[in-house]
Design a protein around this motif. Structure first.
Motif, mmCIF file in Angstrom:
data_model
loop_
_atom_site.group_PDB
_atom_site.id
_atom_site.type_symbol
_atom_site.label_atom_id
_atom_site.label_comp_id
_atom_site.label_asym_id
_atom_site.label_seq_id
_atom_site.Cartn_x
_atom_site.Cartn_y
_atom_site.Cartn_z
ATOM 1 N N ILE A 1 66.810 68.845 26.506
ATOM 2 C CA ILE A 1 68.467 68.927 26.519
ATOM 3 C C ILE A 1 69.197 69.734 25.528
ATOM 4 O O ILE A 1 69.058 69.613 24.292
ATOM 5 C CB ILE A 1 68.753 67.403 26.564
ATOM 6 C CG1 ILE A 1 67.617 66.613 27.275
ATOM 7 C CG2 ILE A 1 70.057 67.006 26.847
ATOM 8 C CD1 ILE A 1 67.838 65.343 27.389
ATOM 9 N N VAL A 2 70.515 69.986 25.945
ATOM 10 C CA VAL A 2 71.451 70.826 25.016
ATOM 11 C C VAL A 2 73.026 70.255 26.059
ATOM 12 O O VAL A 2 73.423 70.095 26.936
ATOM 13 C CB VAL A 2 71.372 72.431 26.065
ATOM 14 C CG1 VAL A 2 72.699 73.480 24.919
ATOM 15 C CG2 VAL A 2 70.315 73.191 25.552
ATOM 16 N N LEU A 3 73.379 69.993 24.641
ATOM 17 C CA LEU A 3 74.490 69.080 25.042
ATOM 18 C C LEU A 3 75.766 70.007 24.730
ATOM 19 O O LEU A 3 75.557 70.493 23.542
ATOM 20 C CB LEU A 3 74.287 67.245 24.433
ATOM 21 C CG LEU A 3 73.420 66.316 24.329
ATOM 22 C CD1 LEU A 3 73.144 65.522 23.272
ATOM 23 C CD2 LEU A 3 73.427 66.091 25.639
ATOM 24 N N VAL A 4 76.197 69.853 25.310
ATOM 25 C CA VAL A 4 77.988 70.898 25.129
ATOM 26 C C VAL A 4 78.995 69.701 24.920
ATOM 27 O O VAL A 4 79.617 68.515 25.618
ATOM 28 C CB VAL A 4 78.207 71.699 26.134
ATOM 29 C CG1 VAL A 4 79.804 72.508 25.878
ATOM 30 C CG2 VAL A 4 77.193 72.889 26.765
ATOM 31 N N GLY A 5 79.535 69.437 23.944
ATOM 32 C CA GLY A 5 81.088 69.169 23.713
ATOM 33 C C GLY A 5 82.457 69.789 23.474
ATOM 34 O O GLY A 5 82.592 71.173 23.083
ATOM 35 N N HIS A 6 83.616 69.411 23.836
ATOM 36 C CA HIS A 6 85.090 70.085 23.720
ATOM 37 C C HIS A 6 85.410 69.195 23.447
ATOM 38 O O HIS A 6 85.922 67.707 23.718
ATOM 39 C CB HIS A 6 85.564 70.238 25.434
ATOM 40 C CG HIS A 6 86.917 71.115 24.846
ATOM 41 N ND1 HIS A 6 87.687 71.842 24.362
ATOM 42 C CD2 HIS A 6 87.946 70.065 25.951
ATOM 43 C CE1 HIS A 6 88.091 71.933 24.440
ATOM 44 N NE2 HIS A 6 89.110 70.570 25.075
ATOM 45 N N LEU B 1 72.286 71.643 19.939
ATOM 46 C CA LEU B 1 74.680 71.257 20.078
ATOM 47 C C LEU B 1 75.384 72.254 20.163
ATOM 48 O O LEU B 1 75.545 72.897 19.742
ATOM 49 C CB LEU B 1 74.985 69.928 19.134
ATOM 50 C CG LEU B 1 74.219 69.208 19.504
ATOM 51 C CD1 LEU B 1 74.433 67.869 17.664
ATOM 52 C CD2 LEU B 1 73.849 67.791 20.149
ATOM 53 N N VAL B 2 76.283 72.347 21.520
ATOM 54 C CA VAL B 2 77.411 73.534 21.390
ATOM 55 C C VAL B 2 78.438 72.734 21.152
ATOM 56 O O VAL B 2 78.679 71.575 22.272
ATOM 57 C CB VAL B 2 77.168 74.416 22.272
ATOM 58 C CG1 VAL B 2 77.946 75.114 22.848
ATOM 59 C CG2 VAL B 2 75.705 74.623 22.851
ATOM 60 N N TYR B 3 79.302 73.099 20.676
ATOM 61 C CA TYR B 3 80.884 72.526 20.149
ATOM 62 C C TYR B 3 81.720 73.522 20.730
ATOM 63 O O TYR B 3 81.763 74.849 20.294
ATOM 64 C CB TYR B 3 80.586 72.429 18.911
ATOM 65 C CG TYR B 3 80.128 71.163 18.462
ATOM 66 C CD1 TYR B 3 78.793 70.830 18.165
ATOM 67 C CD2 TYR B 3 80.737 70.634 17.821
ATOM 68 C CE1 TYR B 3 77.904 69.906 17.076
ATOM 69 C CE2 TYR B 3 80.107 68.565 17.442
ATOM 70 C CZ TYR B 3 78.667 69.570 17.173
ATOM 71 O OH TYR B 3 78.272 67.923 16.745
ATOM 72 N N VAL B 4 82.239 73.378 21.706
ATOM 73 C CA VAL B 4 83.171 74.249 22.526
ATOM 74 C C VAL B 4 84.672 73.675 21.800
ATOM 75 O O VAL B 4 85.255 72.511 22.717
ATOM 76 C CB VAL B 4 83.348 74.685 23.398
ATOM 77 C CG1 VAL B 4 84.774 75.811 24.659
ATOM 78 C CG2 VAL B 4 82.147 74.617 23.590
ATOM 79 N N ALA B 5 85.981 74.485 21.063
ATOM 80 C CA ALA B 5 86.705 73.625 20.373
ATOM 81 C C ALA B 5 86.769 72.534 20.181
ATOM 82 O O ALA B 5 87.545 71.369 20.477
ATOM 83 C CB ALA B 5 88.089 73.808 21.131
ATOM 84 N N ALA B 6 86.200 72.237 19.505
ATOM 85 C CA ALA B 6 85.142 70.427 19.490
ATOM 86 C C ALA B 6 84.814 69.795 18.266
ATOM 87 O O ALA B 6 85.235 71.165 16.973
ATOM 88 C CB ALA B 6 84.010 69.663 20.013
ATOM 89 N N LEU B 7 85.307 69.124 17.854
ATOM 90 C CA LEU B 7 85.393 67.958 16.673
ATOM 91 C C LEU B 7 83.903 67.488 16.157
ATOM 92 O O LEU B 7 83.155 67.669 17.288
ATOM 93 C CB LEU B 7 86.370 67.093 16.601
ATOM 94 C CG LEU B 7 88.266 67.213 17.067
ATOM 95 C CD1 LEU B 7 88.465 65.793 17.678
ATOM 96 C CD2 LEU B 7 88.512 67.964 15.884
ATOM 97 N N ALA B 8 84.117 67.630 14.320
ATOM 98 C CA ALA B 8 82.495 67.535 14.635
ATOM 99 C C ALA B 8 82.540 66.586 13.219
ATOM 100 O O ALA B 8 82.890 67.696 12.368
ATOM 101 C CB ALA B 8 81.581 68.380 14.376
ATOM 102 N N PRO B 9 83.046 65.835 12.971
ATOM 103 C CA PRO B 9 83.239 64.327 11.739
ATOM 104 C C PRO B 9 81.815 64.843 11.887
ATOM 105 O O PRO B 9 81.159 64.257 11.779
ATOM 106 C CB PRO B 9 83.692 63.562 12.630
ATOM 107 C CG PRO B 9 84.279 63.914 13.599
ATOM 108 C CD PRO B 9 83.337 64.867 14.356
ATOM 109 N N ASP B 10 81.427 64.260 9.750
ATOM 110 C CA ASP B 10 80.625 64.484 9.078
ATOM 111 C C ASP B 10 80.449 62.861 8.931
ATOM 112 O O ASP B 10 81.547 61.997 9.604
ATOM 113 C CB ASP B 10 80.853 64.719 7.471
ATOM 114 C CG ASP B 10 81.445 66.600 7.442
ATOM 115 O OD1 ASP B 10 80.655 66.662 7.928
ATOM 116 O OD2 ASP B 10 82.491 66.493 6.628
ATOM 117 N N GLU B 11 79.281 62.124 8.618
ATOM 118 C CA GLU B 11 79.158 61.148 8.478
ATOM 119 C C GLU B 11 80.032 60.625 7.663
ATOM 120 O O GLU B 11 80.333 60.870 6.538
ATOM 121 C CB GLU B 11 77.483 61.500 7.760
ATOM 122 C CG GLU B 11 76.878 59.322 7.595
ATOM 123 C CD GLU B 11 75.419 59.535 7.187
ATOM 124 O OE1 GLU B 11 74.770 58.511 7.021
ATOM 125 O OE2 GLU B 11 74.790 60.622 6.726
#
Length: 149
Positions: free
Chosen positions: A29-34, A52-62
């Motif tokens: 599985i490849v997940l894409v998030g915006h 994991l593919v981030y498209v203009a997406a937020l990636a908060p740290d733990e």
């Protein structure tokens, strides 16, 4: 390709919905998030997720919340003012579509986006992210996009 129907009620609810959808998929599985969905894919717990593919997406740290990421910097002058309604849901105001979300879209497209938008509950952006709980041992890397053409 499958689009996950996120309930947008809490981050945990959304991650659960994504994990249930992944369970139905076959193979790797490849997940894409915006936007907010970057936090959702980063906390996914399903073993067959390989990328994991981030498209203009937020990636908060733990330990961070999506709101923490939003408010790290001063908002752009044209950023829409977002506030929850009486039920805790956040709706994009019309000027948000005009100035930030779909500024280059035709007016009829903006009208459809405004009419069909799904609000996000404030709990989604207030819940702390816990990627370590997902069983992942490393954080994704990030690179600058390259223009093709």
């Amino acid at each position: 390709m499958i689009c996950a129907p996120l309930p947008l009620t809490t981050l945990g609810d959304d991650v659960g919905a994504l994990d249930r959808l992944c369970a139905r998929a076959e193979g790797d599985i490849v997940l894409v998030g915006h936007a907010y969905a970057g936090a959702v894919i980063g906390a996914a717990k399903f073993e067959r997720v390989k990328l994991l593919v981030y498209v203009a997406a937020l990636a908060p740290d733990e330990g961070e919340t999506v709101a923490d990421v939003f408010y790290r910097e001063e908002p752009h002058p044209k950023a829409p003012r977002l506030a929850p309604d009486g039920n805790g849901f956040i709706w994009m105001p019309p000027e948000g579509f005009e100035n930030a979300f779909a500024q280059d879209a035709a007016s009829d497209v903006k009208s459809v986006l405004l009419a069909t938008q799904r609000p996000i509950h404030a709990k989604c952006i207030q819940e702390k992210v816990s990627p370590a709980a997902s069983g992942k041992t490393s954080r994704p890397g990030f690179s600058s996009p390259r223009m093709i053409g």
